[in-house]
Write a protein that holds these residues in place. Structure first.
Motif, PDB file in Angstrom:
ATOM      1  N   ARG A 195      12.592  12.653  14.161  1.00 49.62           N
ATOM      2  CA  ARG A 195      12.369  13.452  12.946  1.00 49.62           C
ATOM      3  C   ARG A 195      11.017  13.162  12.301  1.00 49.62           C
ATOM      4  N   GLY A 196      10.209  12.354  12.945  1.00 46.89           N
ATOM      5  CA  GLY A 196       8.847  12.127  12.459  1.00 46.89           C
ATOM      6  C   GLY A 196       8.759  11.348  11.171  1.00 46.89           C
ATOM      7  N   GLY A 197       9.774  10.506  10.909  1.00 47.05           N
ATOM      8  CA  GLY A 197       9.747   9.715   9.692  1.00 47.05           C
ATOM      9  C   GLY A 197      10.229  10.461   8.465  1.00 47.05           C
ATOM     10  N   GLU A 198      10.870  11.600   8.653  1.00 43.82           N
ATOM     11  CA  GLU A 198      11.358  12.385   7.521  1.00 43.82           C
ATOM     12  C   GLU A 198      12.295  11.537   6.661  1.00 43.82           C
ATOM     13  N   GLY A 199      12.073  11.567   5.353  1.00 45.47           N
ATOM     14  CA  GLY A 199      12.893  10.806   4.432  1.00 45.47           C
ATOM     15  C   GLY A 199      12.472   9.362   4.268  1.00 45.47           C
ATOM     16  N   LEU A 200      11.419   8.974   4.960  1.00 46.17           N
ATOM     17  CA  LEU A 200      10.952   7.593   4.915  1.00 46.17           C
ATOM     18  C   LEU A 200       9.794   7.477   3.924  1.00 46.17           C
ATOM     19  N   ARG A 201       9.862   6.495   3.036  1.00 43.11           N
ATOM     20  CA  ARG A 201       8.764   6.249   2.098  1.00 43.11           C
ATOM     21  C   ARG A 201       7.931   5.081   2.610  1.00 43.11           C
ATOM     22  N   VAL A 202       6.643   5.318   2.831  1.00 44.61           N
ATOM     23  CA  VAL A 202       5.735   4.303   3.353  1.00 44.61           C
ATOM     24  C   VAL A 202       4.660   4.035   2.311  1.00 44.61           C
ATOM     25  N   ARG A 203       4.626   2.810   1.830  1.00 45.15           N
ATOM     26  CA  ARG A 203       3.598   2.398   0.871  1.00 45.15           C
ATOM     27  C   ARG A 203       2.447   1.733   1.626  1.00 45.15           C
ATOM     28  N   HIS A 204       1.245   1.838   1.108  1.00 44.14           N
ATOM     29  CA  HIS A 204       0.103   1.282   1.828  1.00 44.14           C
ATOM     30  C   HIS A 204      -0.942   0.761   0.865  1.00 44.14           C
ATOM     31  N   GLY A 205      -1.790  -0.122   1.406  1.00 43.97           N
ATOM     32  CA  GLY A 205      -2.898  -0.676   0.650  1.00 43.97           C
ATOM     33  C   GLY A 205      -3.902  -1.297   1.597  1.00 43.97           C
ATOM     34  N   THR A 206      -5.112  -1.506   1.127  1.00 44.61           N
ATOM     35  CA  THR A 206      -6.170  -2.111   1.933  1.00 44.61           C
ATOM     36  C   THR A 206      -6.429  -3.528   1.430  1.00 44.61           C
ATOM     37  N   PHE A 207      -6.563  -4.461   2.384  1.00 46.87           N
ATOM     38  CA  PHE A 207      -6.706  -5.880   2.063  1.00 46.87           C
ATOM     39  C   PHE A 207      -7.829  -6.477   2.903  1.00 46.87           C
ATOM     40  N   PRO A 257     -11.706  -5.342   6.918  1.00 43.97           N
ATOM     41  CA  PRO A 257     -10.752  -4.639   6.055  1.00 43.97           C
ATOM     42  C   PRO A 257      -9.515  -4.222   6.834  1.00 43.97           C
ATOM     43  N   MET A 258      -8.358  -4.461   6.238  1.00 47.13           N
ATOM     44  CA  MET A 258      -7.088  -4.236   6.923  1.00 47.13           C
ATOM     45  C   MET A 258      -6.216  -3.301   6.100  1.00 47.13           C
ATOM     46  N   LEU A 259      -5.763  -2.234   6.721  1.00 43.38           N
ATOM     47  CA  LEU A 259      -4.784  -1.337   6.117  1.00 43.38           C
ATOM     48  C   LEU A 259      -3.395  -1.851   6.469  1.00 43.38           C
ATOM     49  N   ALA A 260      -2.562  -2.096   5.460  1.00 37.75           N
ATOM     50  CA  ALA A 260      -1.188  -2.539   5.687  1.00 37.75           C
ATOM     51  C   ALA A 260      -0.245  -1.508   5.100  1.00 37.75           C
ATOM     52  N   MET A 261       0.845  -1.230   5.844  1.00 34.11           N
ATOM     53  CA  MET A 261       1.811  -0.219   5.446  1.00 34.11           C
ATOM     54  C   MET A 261       3.206  -0.821   5.551  1.00 34.11           C
ATOM     55  N   ALA A 262       4.082  -0.455   4.614  1.00 31.97           N
ATOM     56  CA  ALA A 262       5.423  -1.040   4.613  1.00 31.97           C
ATOM     57  C   ALA A 262       6.444  -0.046   4.099  1.00 31.97           C
ATOM     58  N   ASP A 293      10.781  -0.049   2.887  1.00 32.93           N
ATOM     59  CA  ASP A 293      11.667  -0.983   2.200  1.00 32.93           C
ATOM     60  C   ASP A 293      12.201  -2.047   3.156  1.00 32.93           C
ATOM     61  N   ARG A 294      12.124  -1.791   4.469  1.00 35.29           N
ATOM     62  CA  ARG A 294      12.673  -2.728   5.456  1.00 35.29           C
ATOM     63  C   ARG A 294      11.627  -3.679   6.030  1.00 35.29           C
ATOM     64  N   GLY A 295      10.353  -3.489   5.731  1.00 41.94           N
ATOM     65  CA  GLY A 295       9.334  -4.402   6.223  1.00 41.94           C
ATOM     66  C   GLY A 295       8.043  -3.704   6.579  1.00 41.94           C
ATOM     67  N   LEU A 296       7.088  -4.478   7.082  1.00 42.87           N
ATOM     68  CA  LEU A 296       5.812  -3.929   7.518  1.00 42.87           C
ATOM     69  C   LEU A 296       6.021  -2.951   8.659  1.00 42.87           C
ATOM     70  N   CYS A 297       5.400  -1.799   8.575  1.00 42.37           N
ATOM     71  CA  CYS A 297       5.504  -0.825   9.659  1.00 42.37           C
ATOM     72  C   CYS A 297       4.149  -0.459  10.231  1.00 42.37           C
ATOM     73  N   GLY A 298       3.072  -0.900   9.594  1.00 43.55           N
ATOM     74  CA  GLY A 298       1.752  -0.559  10.098  1.00 43.55           C
ATOM     75  C   GLY A 298       0.696  -1.549   9.658  1.00 43.55           C
ATOM     76  N   ILE A 299      -0.162  -1.938  10.596  1.00 46.32           N
ATOM     77  CA  ILE A 299      -1.351  -2.733  10.296  1.00 46.32           C
ATOM     78  C   ILE A 299      -2.489  -2.153  11.117  1.00 46.32           C
ATOM     79  N   ALA A 300      -3.577  -1.828  10.460  1.00 42.78           N
ATOM     80  CA  ALA A 300      -4.752  -1.286  11.138  1.00 42.78           C
ATOM     81  C   ALA A 300      -5.983  -2.011  10.620  1.00 42.78           C
ATOM     82  N   PHE A 301      -6.957  -2.226  11.502  1.00 42.55           N
ATOM     83  CA  PHE A 301      -8.202  -2.889  11.127  1.00 42.55           C
ATOM     84  C   PHE A 301      -9.299  -1.844  11.084  1.00 42.55           C
TER      85      PHE A 301
END
Length: 274
Positions: free
Chosen positions: A96-108, A114-119, A121-129
């Motif tokens: 379903r392509g993540g439908e209904g999923l809330r993903v929060r993100h920030g750069t650190f 510089p690292m983009l981190a995404m999470a 409610d269940r944990g980290l789901c994305g890290i990009a440099f």
């Protein structure tokens, strides 16, 4: 430190004075700061950053994945690795392509730029440099993987997940969002001990798909949680680095950083059976 690593990477034989001048620090202060982060001198790290280092790792510290588990090199016993608690999105949720999923993100800031981190409610789901691509391109790349998810910039919400990333013996929660085959490959990557490497072929055999080397390579490249799921530890059978989604300088820096930490701890012996 990312700029210092880039300078060492560009010229492994650069003098301490030259590196310190490029960083805008005195040689003594630069040496202290660099060694506190890497655990070794800039000169020694230059050796780890050399292109031949990956081949030496493969020759001397190749990790047979099942053996690594058998000798206890997983979970909390992996030197300098995080203890990862993880769960996977169901195949239906992925479809379903993540439908209904809330993903929060920030750069650190990170040791690798510089690292983009995404999470979720269940944990980290994305890290990009984002040092090579830029922050906007990194976010667009990650967002395209889950096109129906709700993305929200919320650095404060992601910060607690990020806090433990580069600390030894810490715990991180992951929420893996991918197809079932991809998740099997990512699970195999998480078995590779810090400071060791493996090949795409070994990963294919470890997941019971020995002929699926190309598909394994694609799944490695689609790893959404870089560094924590250590796709940088996967090499070609020749020992060549292969590709890396966020740029080969980042991959070399990660391998060098891990090798430096292991050398400092005096734990560079080969994995049994490797």
């Amino acid at each position: 430190m990312r700029r210092a690593i880039a300078a060492v990477d560009a010229d492994p034989g650069a003098s301490l004075d030259a590196l310190a001048a490029a960083a805008g620090l005195s040689p003594a202060h630069f040496q202290r700061v660099f060694s506190a982060w890497a655990g070794i001198s800039p000169k020694r790290l230059g050796g780890f950053l050399a292109l031949g280092h990956a081949k030496r790792l493969l020759r001397e510290r190749r990790s047979v994945l099942d053996t690594a588990l058998d000798v206890g090199l997983s979970g909390t016993s992996r030197l300098h690795d995080l203890f990862l608690r993880w769960e996977a999105m169901s195949p239906g949720e992925y479809a379903r392509g993540g439908e209904g999923l809330r993903v929060r993100h920030g750069t650190f800031d990170s040791p690798f730029g510089p690292m983009l981190a995404m999470a979720t409610d269940r944990g980290l789901c994305g890290i990009a440099f984002a040092g090579e691509t830029g922050a906007a391109a990194a976010l667009a790349d990650m967002a395209a993987r889950w096109p129906r998810a709700e993305l929200r910039e919320d650095r404060a919400a992601v910060a607690p997940h990020v806090a433990a990333l580069f600390a030894p013996r810490a715990e991180a929660r992951l929420h893996l969002i991918g197809a079932p085959f991809q998740i099997k490959v990512w699970e195999a990557l998480m078995r590779i001990p810090s400071g060791h490497v493996t090949t795409y072929g070994e990963i294919a055999r470890a997941i019971g798909k020995p002929k699926a080397v190309r598909a394994v390579g694609t799944a490695v490249g689609r790893n959404p949680v870089s560094f924590l799921i250590p796709c940088h530890r996967a090499l070609r059978a020749s020992g060549a680095l292969g590709g890396y989604h966020w740029g080969l300088p980042v991959k070399r820096a990660m391998l060098a950083w891990e090798s430096a930490r292991l050398e400092r701890a005096g734990a560079c012996e080969p994995v049994a059976g490797g």
